[in-house]
Design a protein around this motif. Structure first.
Motif, PDB file in Angstrom:
ATOM      1  N   GLN A  54       9.720  31.643  27.375  1.00  0.00           N
ATOM      2  CA  GLN A  54       9.126  30.565  26.599  1.00  0.00           C
ATOM      3  C   GLN A  54       9.026  30.947  25.128  1.00  0.00           C
ATOM      4  O   GLN A  54       8.758  32.101  24.797  1.00  0.00           O
ATOM      5  CB  GLN A  54       7.722  30.234  27.138  1.00  0.00           C
ATOM      6  CG  GLN A  54       7.135  29.008  26.469  1.00  0.00           C
ATOM      7  CD  GLN A  54       5.816  28.569  27.079  1.00  0.00           C
ATOM      8  OE1 GLN A  54       4.996  29.380  27.469  1.00  0.00           O
ATOM      9  NE2 GLN A  54       5.614  27.257  27.144  1.00  0.00           N
ATOM     10  N   SER A  55       9.243  29.936  24.269  1.00  0.00           N
ATOM     11  CA  SER A  55       9.038  30.169  22.836  1.00  0.00           C
ATOM     12  C   SER A  55       7.631  29.753  22.459  1.00  0.00           C
ATOM     13  O   SER A  55       7.243  28.610  22.687  1.00  0.00           O
ATOM     14  CB  SER A  55      10.018  29.336  22.007  1.00  0.00           C
ATOM     15  OG  SER A  55      11.309  29.806  22.194  1.00  0.00           O
ATOM     16  N   LEU A  56       6.884  30.654  21.900  1.00  0.00           N
ATOM     17  CA  LEU A  56       5.517  30.373  21.468  1.00  0.00           C
ATOM     18  C   LEU A  56       5.287  31.106  20.158  1.00  0.00           C
ATOM     19  O   LEU A  56       5.891  32.141  19.916  1.00  0.00           O
ATOM     20  CB  LEU A  56       4.507  30.908  22.482  1.00  0.00           C
ATOM     21  CG  LEU A  56       4.224  30.159  23.783  1.00  0.00           C
ATOM     22  CD1 LEU A  56       3.177  30.926  24.584  1.00  0.00           C
ATOM     23  CD2 LEU A  56       3.731  28.751  23.516  1.00  0.00           C
ATOM     24  N   GLU A  57       4.376  30.568  19.335  1.00  0.00           N
ATOM     25  CA  GLU A  57       4.040  31.273  18.093  1.00  0.00           C
ATOM     26  C   GLU A  57       3.551  32.688  18.409  1.00  0.00           C
ATOM     27  O   GLU A  57       3.979  33.658  17.819  1.00  0.00           O
ATOM     28  CB  GLU A  57       2.931  30.521  17.361  1.00  0.00           C
ATOM     29  CG  GLU A  57       3.372  29.198  16.781  1.00  0.00           C
ATOM     30  CD  GLU A  57       3.469  29.282  15.277  1.00  0.00           C
ATOM     31  OE1 GLU A  57       2.477  29.692  14.655  1.00  0.00           O
ATOM     32  OE2 GLU A  57       4.535  28.943  14.730  1.00  0.00           O
ATOM     33  N   SER A  58       2.628  32.721  19.362  1.00  0.00           N
ATOM     34  CA  SER A  58       2.093  34.013  19.819  1.00  0.00           C
ATOM     35  C   SER A  58       1.655  33.821  21.270  1.00  0.00           C
ATOM     36  O   SER A  58       1.488  32.697  21.721  1.00  0.00           O
ATOM     37  CB  SER A  58       0.914  34.437  18.942  1.00  0.00           C
ATOM     38  OG  SER A  58      -0.090  33.459  19.016  1.00  0.00           O
ATOM     39  N   PRO A  59       1.461  34.912  22.016  1.00  0.00           N
ATOM     40  CA  PRO A  59       1.092  34.761  23.425  1.00  0.00           C
ATOM     41  C   PRO A  59      -0.199  33.957  23.584  1.00  0.00           C
ATOM     42  O   PRO A  59      -1.123  34.104  22.784  1.00  0.00           O
ATOM     43  CB  PRO A  59       0.873  36.210  23.894  1.00  0.00           C
ATOM     44  CG  PRO A  59       1.586  37.064  22.914  1.00  0.00           C
ATOM     45  CD  PRO A  59       1.587  36.324  21.618  1.00  0.00           C
TER      46      PRO A  59
END
Ligand SMILES: Nc1nc2c(ncn2[C@@H]2O[C@H](COP(=O)(O)OP(=O)(O)OP(=O)(O)O)[C@@H](O)[C@H]2O)c(=O)[nH]1
Ligand SMILES: [Mg+2]
Length: 398
Positions: A54-59
């Protein structure tokens, strides 16, 4: 080998792998990272069956991935009777708790997995104490709500201590164990320091490098010994030291634990005394697997880890190993995009590397022995220099 034969297929735990593309973590690298995570799962004795990215800004602080992705994973885990979900980053206690509640399977992170492999690999009392200490330090803050209650009866990946014994999950006992193990380690460290002192002033050379690059294979070749080398991560945990003589020059060569990206900090801390061998050596041989597409990142990780244990200023010989397995992608004539190392022939790679790196480097194959004599010559020259400074009046020790 025994281990593999006794591995009953039905006993292998099925795993899904979960990784993130974040601001810090490059999209182009995620496949390589998960390849490595899969290799770790296999080394621990599990089967990786699917990957989720998954692409996320941060976990996500609660569940690492977002809620939609989590639901997708949950459905897959349920349908596929998956035993464990393995995350590519270190998870906190509440993340583990939340994930376990939703996914209803064992939750492991990269650290947990590496510790498990280390526990399986630890042979000597020294390594066992170091690993066990790191395991308990990892476990203690995460105990609340961990899957330990589910897995108590079954053990399995993530809960094995050194020597296949199950690790303790009672908080009070763990605290006592930690202080006991620390005491034991101090004792062992003292003995080791004495041993090292007794070796006198002989020139000491240490093999360092990423895991699985061929350090032990090279050690075997140079010292003609028989050290466990295998296509698995962390084949070597204990430092082995051998006396070697090239021509008339004796020196001590040591082989030690390989490094890996995101090596758990506690583990580096616990292995500090194993790594004393590296810290106290006169010359480092930094072995690189040139056939690995990420070899440049691996070099970086090794240098960072060396920095972490306080080794910054030693003479280093760069040994690019596995040239027999090197492949490159030939670019079309009309392809004008900049070449990356993947487009270089071995000769091009060699000259570009030698131009930009000021350490002595050599390209070899420990397997086919290609360039092995040149390697020995280079090593000899470097040891000779240290030797001449240490024994100014003594041309030959023998
Ligand atoms: N093709 C090829 N394979 C090699 C070469 N040198 C080592 N290998 C293989 O690479 C794998 C890892 O070798 P090891 O010597 O165990 O590597 P290591 O660096 O000691 O690994 P750890 O102890 O796990 O850190 C083994 O399967 C070796 O047979 C080489 O020159 N060419
Ligand atoms: Mg090894």
């Amino acid at each position: 080998m025994l281990e593999r034969q006794s591995n009953n297929k039905t006993e292998l735990e099925k795993a899904v792998l979960i990784g993130l593309v974040t601001q810090k973590q490059d999209k182009s690298k995620i496949d390589e990272y998960l390849d490595e995570l899969a290799f770790l799962v296999e080394t621990a004795g599990g089967i990786p069956v699917k990957r989720f990215i998954q692409s996320l800004e941060s976990p996500n602080p609660k569940t690492y991935v977002g809620s939609g992705k989590l639901d997708e994973i949950r459905q897959y885990v349920k349908a596929g009777e998956i035993d464990m979900a393995v995350f590519d980053d270190e998870l906190g206690a509440s993340q583990i708790r939340n994930l376990e509640k939703t996914l209803e399977c064992k939750i492991l992170d990269r650290t947990n997995l590496i510790l498990d492999i280390f526990a399986k690999r630890a042979k000597t009392a020294h390594a066992k104490v170091q690993v066990e200490l790191a395991q308990y330090k990892y476990l203690l803050p995460r105990l609340a709500g961990m899957w330990t209650h589910l897995e108590r009866q079954r053990g399995g990946i993530g809960l094995r201590g050194p020597g296949e014994t199950e690790i303790e999950t009672d908080r009070r006992i763990i605290r006592d164990k930690i202080s006991l193990l620390k005491k034991k380690l101090i004792q062992i460290d003292k003995q080791k320091a004495t041993q090292r002192k007794n070796r006198g002033k002989m020139v000491r050379v240490a093999l360092v490098g990423y895991t699985n690059v061929g350090k032990s294979t090279l050690m075997n070749l140079v010292s003609k010994s028989d050290i466990f080398a295998e296509n698995k991560l962390f084949a070597t945990l204990d430092t082995t030291v051998r006396k070697v003589v090239i021509e008339n020059l004796p020196f001590l060569l040591s082989d030690t634990v390989g490094f890996i990206r995101k090596l758990p900090h506690d583990l580096v801390e616990s292995f500090k005394s194993t790594l004393d061998e590296v810290r106290e050596s006169d010359i480092l041989i930094h072995v690189v697997d040139i056939s690995h597409s990420e070899f440049e990142d691996q070099i970086k990780t090794v240098n960072e880890t060396l920095g972490e244990i306080g080794v910054n200023d030693k003479p280093v010989i760069m040994v690019f190993n596995k040239i027999d397995a090197y492949t490159y992608v030939k670019k079309d004539e009309d392809d004008l995009t900049p070449s990356t190392h993947e487009n270089y022939t071995l000769a091009e790679l060699q000259s570009s590397w030698m131009a930009k790196d000021n350490h002595p480097c050599i390209f070899i194959s420990a397997k086919t022995k290609a360039n092995y004599d040149e390697f020995k010559k280079l090593l000899y020259g470097n040891i000779r220099e240290v030797h001449a400074i240490r024994y100014p009046y003594n041309d030959f020790l023998y």
